[in-house]
Write an enzyme that holds these catalytic residues in place. Structure first.
Site, PDB file in Angstrom:
ATOM      1  N   SER A 127       0.829  -0.893   0.502  1.00 12.81           N
ATOM      2  CA  SER A 127       0.270   0.307   0.078  1.00 12.81           C
ATOM      3  C   SER A 127       1.133   1.420   0.207  1.00 12.81           C
ATOM      4  CB  SER A 127      -0.867   0.211   0.982  1.00 12.81           C
ATOM      5  OG  SER A 127      -1.321   1.281   1.549  1.00 12.81           O
ATOM      6  N   TYR A 151      -2.249  -0.086   9.824  1.00 18.26           N
ATOM      7  CA  TYR A 151      -2.395  -0.577   9.322  1.00 18.26           C
ATOM      8  C   TYR A 151      -1.302  -0.642   7.799  1.00 18.26           C
ATOM      9  CZ  TYR A 151      -3.378  -1.558   4.050  1.00 18.26           C
ATOM     10  OH  TYR A 151      -3.893  -2.019   2.761  1.00 18.26           O
TER      11      TYR A 151
HETATM   12  P1  NAD Z   1     -11.753  -5.657   0.326  1.00 22.25           P
HETATM   13  O1  NAD Z   1     -12.345  -5.648   2.242  1.00 22.25           O
HETATM   14  O2  NAD Z   1     -12.380  -5.818  -0.852  1.00 22.25           O
HETATM   15  O3  NAD Z   1     -10.899  -6.917   0.323  1.00 22.25           O
HETATM   16  C1  NAD Z   1     -10.025  -7.987   0.864  1.00 22.25           C
HETATM   17  C2  NAD Z   1     -11.237  -9.058   1.054  1.00 22.25           C
HETATM   18  O4  NAD Z   1      -9.483  -9.857   1.989  1.00 22.25           O
HETATM   19  C3  NAD Z   1     -12.446  -9.399   1.900  1.00 22.25           C
HETATM   20  O5  NAD Z   1     -12.940  -9.579   1.312  1.00 22.25           O
HETATM   21  C4  NAD Z   1     -12.020 -10.218   2.950  1.00 22.25           C
HETATM   22  O6  NAD Z   1     -12.889 -11.235   3.656  1.00 22.25           O
HETATM   23  C5  NAD Z   1     -10.500 -10.797   3.016  1.00 22.25           C
HETATM   24  N1  NAD Z   1      -9.760 -11.679   3.991  1.00 22.25           N
HETATM   25  C6  NAD Z   1     -10.171 -10.241   4.745  1.00 22.25           C
HETATM   26  N2  NAD Z   1      -9.432 -11.047   5.707  1.00 22.25           N
HETATM   27  C7  NAD Z   1      -8.654 -12.540   5.640  1.00 22.25           C
HETATM   28  C8  NAD Z   1      -8.640 -13.374   6.193  1.00 22.25           C
HETATM   29  N3  NAD Z   1      -8.348 -13.622   7.163  1.00 22.25           N
HETATM   30  N4  NAD Z   1      -8.537 -14.622   5.531  1.00 22.25           N
HETATM   31  C9  NAD Z   1      -9.238 -14.739   4.301  1.00 22.25           C
HETATM   32  N5  NAD Z   1      -9.279 -13.294   3.992  1.00 22.25           N
HETATM   33  C10 NAD Z   1      -9.904 -12.508   4.451  1.00 22.25           C
HETATM   34  O7  NAD Z   1     -10.231  -4.835  -0.067  1.00 22.25           O
HETATM   35  P2  NAD Z   1      -9.461  -4.345  -1.061  1.00 22.25           P
HETATM   36  O8  NAD Z   1      -9.962  -2.707  -1.658  1.00 22.25           O
HETATM   37  O9  NAD Z   1     -10.286  -5.439  -2.698  1.00 22.25           O
HETATM   38  O10 NAD Z   1      -8.111  -4.873  -1.003  1.00 22.25           O
HETATM   39  C11 NAD Z   1      -6.910  -5.683  -1.679  1.00 22.25           C
HETATM   40  C12 NAD Z   1      -5.984  -5.580  -0.771  1.00 22.25           C
HETATM   41  O11 NAD Z   1      -5.223  -4.746  -1.410  1.00 22.25           O
HETATM   42  C13 NAD Z   1      -5.803  -5.465   0.877  1.00 22.25           C
HETATM   43  O12 NAD Z   1      -4.858  -6.057   0.400  1.00 22.25           O
HETATM   44  C14 NAD Z   1      -5.452  -4.039   0.834  1.00 22.25           C
HETATM   45  O13 NAD Z   1      -4.835  -3.915   1.720  1.00 22.25           O
HETATM   46  C15 NAD Z   1      -4.531  -3.880  -0.302  1.00 22.25           C
HETATM   47  N6  NAD Z   1      -5.465  -1.970  -0.648  1.00 22.25           N
HETATM   48  C16 NAD Z   1      -5.982  -2.109  -1.044  1.00 22.25           C
HETATM   49  C17 NAD Z   1      -6.097  -0.573  -1.723  1.00 22.25           C
HETATM   50  C18 NAD Z   1      -7.281   0.133  -2.032  1.00 22.25           C
HETATM   51  O14 NAD Z   1      -7.532   1.241  -2.290  1.00 22.25           O
HETATM   52  N7  NAD Z   1      -8.616  -0.569  -2.271  1.00 22.25           N
HETATM   53  C19 NAD Z   1      -5.147   0.132  -1.362  1.00 22.25           C
HETATM   54  C20 NAD Z   1      -3.979   0.367  -0.780  1.00 22.25           C
HETATM   55  C21 NAD Z   1      -3.841  -1.706  -0.567  1.00 22.25           C
END
Ligand code: NAD
Length: 317
Positions: A127, A151
């Site tokens: 991130s 985070y």
């Molecule tokens: P999201 O919450 O929609 O997706 C994450 C998924 O991980 C969820 O469906 C959740 O149920 C699953 N999850 C959580 N804990 C878990 C566990 N213990 N075991 C199995 N599954 C689990 O989030 P997103 O926005 O799609 O983000 C995806 C990744 O990208 C994450 O790692 C997030 O930190 C990273 N990220 C996202 C952004 C953004 O802007 N969306 C920016 C930087 C980094």
């Protein structure tokens, strides 16, 4: 031979967009894995993956990255794309131990799984938050890191764990630093989704600070293209790569653009700045351009219009 790709967090926002893209043309076997974490409703995540049910190239497993037995139940795998995490800066301040357990403990568990199974390619969702309060933008991958939330520090720890496993066990580890991803299916806690929803429903939108904070918003299809390139990348064993848009916009200008997209004025509910929120994000993407041939091509207007169309359809409006 078709590669078998494990996507953790497959039912989430970025995960389900990635599954859709990988299943196109039947180029991969896709193994989705998710525990339907209650951060936002399970029903939304089930809706995200429902279009893939019945696709012969897709299998889904419900499980938790913290549990070895859940991972051991999985099919053979060539590449891991690890997106599962507790996401969100502000909630991590309320529950830092849980963020550590899921994000860091879960990632190490998955790296151990890769080691046991001899899986040699690991793509990790890092991130932009790892740069924290570094004022020197645009940020390059070797710039100083000054995280200011549990985070952000959990993501940084995972990058370092990746280096350890890459060094010791020859697992190719690519940490992709995503910059505020938006588009169809975006998480409901994130600004663009929240703002559209409130404006459409004639409710005030909470704006933290004076509107001068800025973000490098990246459209999800561009992020997905970067992840796909990382799945096939073979030129080195450990890389950290920004996947931003290299365009930054203030919160105030974002609101104006959302108003234009949905043709309605926002009512602003001004709130104090939030601890853990960084003042700006802005990616230098030269490295992604060079290593992954990554060229984000969706401008904010088109991206917001696409989100708006998706939102109306998803809400049956
Ligand atoms: P999201 O919450 O929609 O997706 C994450 C998924 O991980 C969820 O469906 C959740 O149920 C699953 N999850 C959580 N804990 C878990 C566990 N213990 N075991 C199995 N599954 C689990 O989030 P997103 O926005 O799609 O983000 C995806 C990744 O990208 C994450 O790692 C997030 O930190 C990273 N990220 C996202 C952004 C953004 O802007 N969306 C920016 C930087 C980094």
């Amino acid at each position: 031979m078709k590669k078998r790709i494990l996507i953790t967090g497959a039912a989430g926002f970025i995960g389900s967009n990635l599954v859709r893209s990988l299943l196109k043309d039947g180029r991969y076997w896709v193994i989705g894995f998710d525990n339907f974490d209650p951060f936002y409703p399970r029903a939304e995540k089930e809706k995200n993956i429902s279009p893939f049910e019945g696709d012969r190239n897709f299998r889904f497993y419900e499980g938790d990255i913290r549990h070895r037995a859940d991972l051991d139940a999985l099919d053979d795998i060539d590449v891991i794309v690890h997106l599962a995490a507790k996401a969100g800066v502000r909630p991590s301040i309320k529950d830092p131990i849980l963020y550590q357990e899921v994000n860091v403990g879960g990632t190490q568990n998955l790296l151990e799984f890769a080691r046991r199974r001899d899986i040699k390619q690991f793509v990790f969702a890092s991130s932009s938050s790892v740069y924290g309060i570094n004022e020197n933008v645009p940020w390059s991958e070797d710039d100083k890191l000054m995280p200011i939330s549990p985070y952000a520090s959990s993501k940084l720890s995972c990058e370092m764990l990746g280096h350890v496993y890459s060094h010791l066990y020859g697992i190719r580890f690519l940490a992709l630093r995503f910059f505020t991803v938006y588009g169809p299916g975006q998480r409901p806690d994130l600004a663009i989704h929240k703002f559209f929803k409130s404006i459409i429903n004639d409710q005030p939108i909470p704006v933290f600070g004076d509107g001068s904070t800025s973000r490098d918003y990246t459209y999800v299809e561009d992020t997905v293209k970067g992840i796909e390139a990382a799945i096939s990348y073979e030129s080195s064993d450990f890389e950290i790569i920004n996947l931003g848009n290299h365009r930054t916009i203030t919160l105030q200008d974002l609101i104006t653009s959302i108003e234009a997209s949905c043709g309605k004025k926002a009512v602003i509910d001004r709130q104090p700045e939030q601890p853990g929120d960084v003042p700006q994000t802005y990616a230098n993407i030269h490295k992604a351009q060079k290593l992954l041939k990554y060229h984000p091509s969706t401008d904010l207007k088109m991206g917001l219009d696409n989100f708006y169309s998706w939102y109306l359809k998803a809400q049956d409006l």
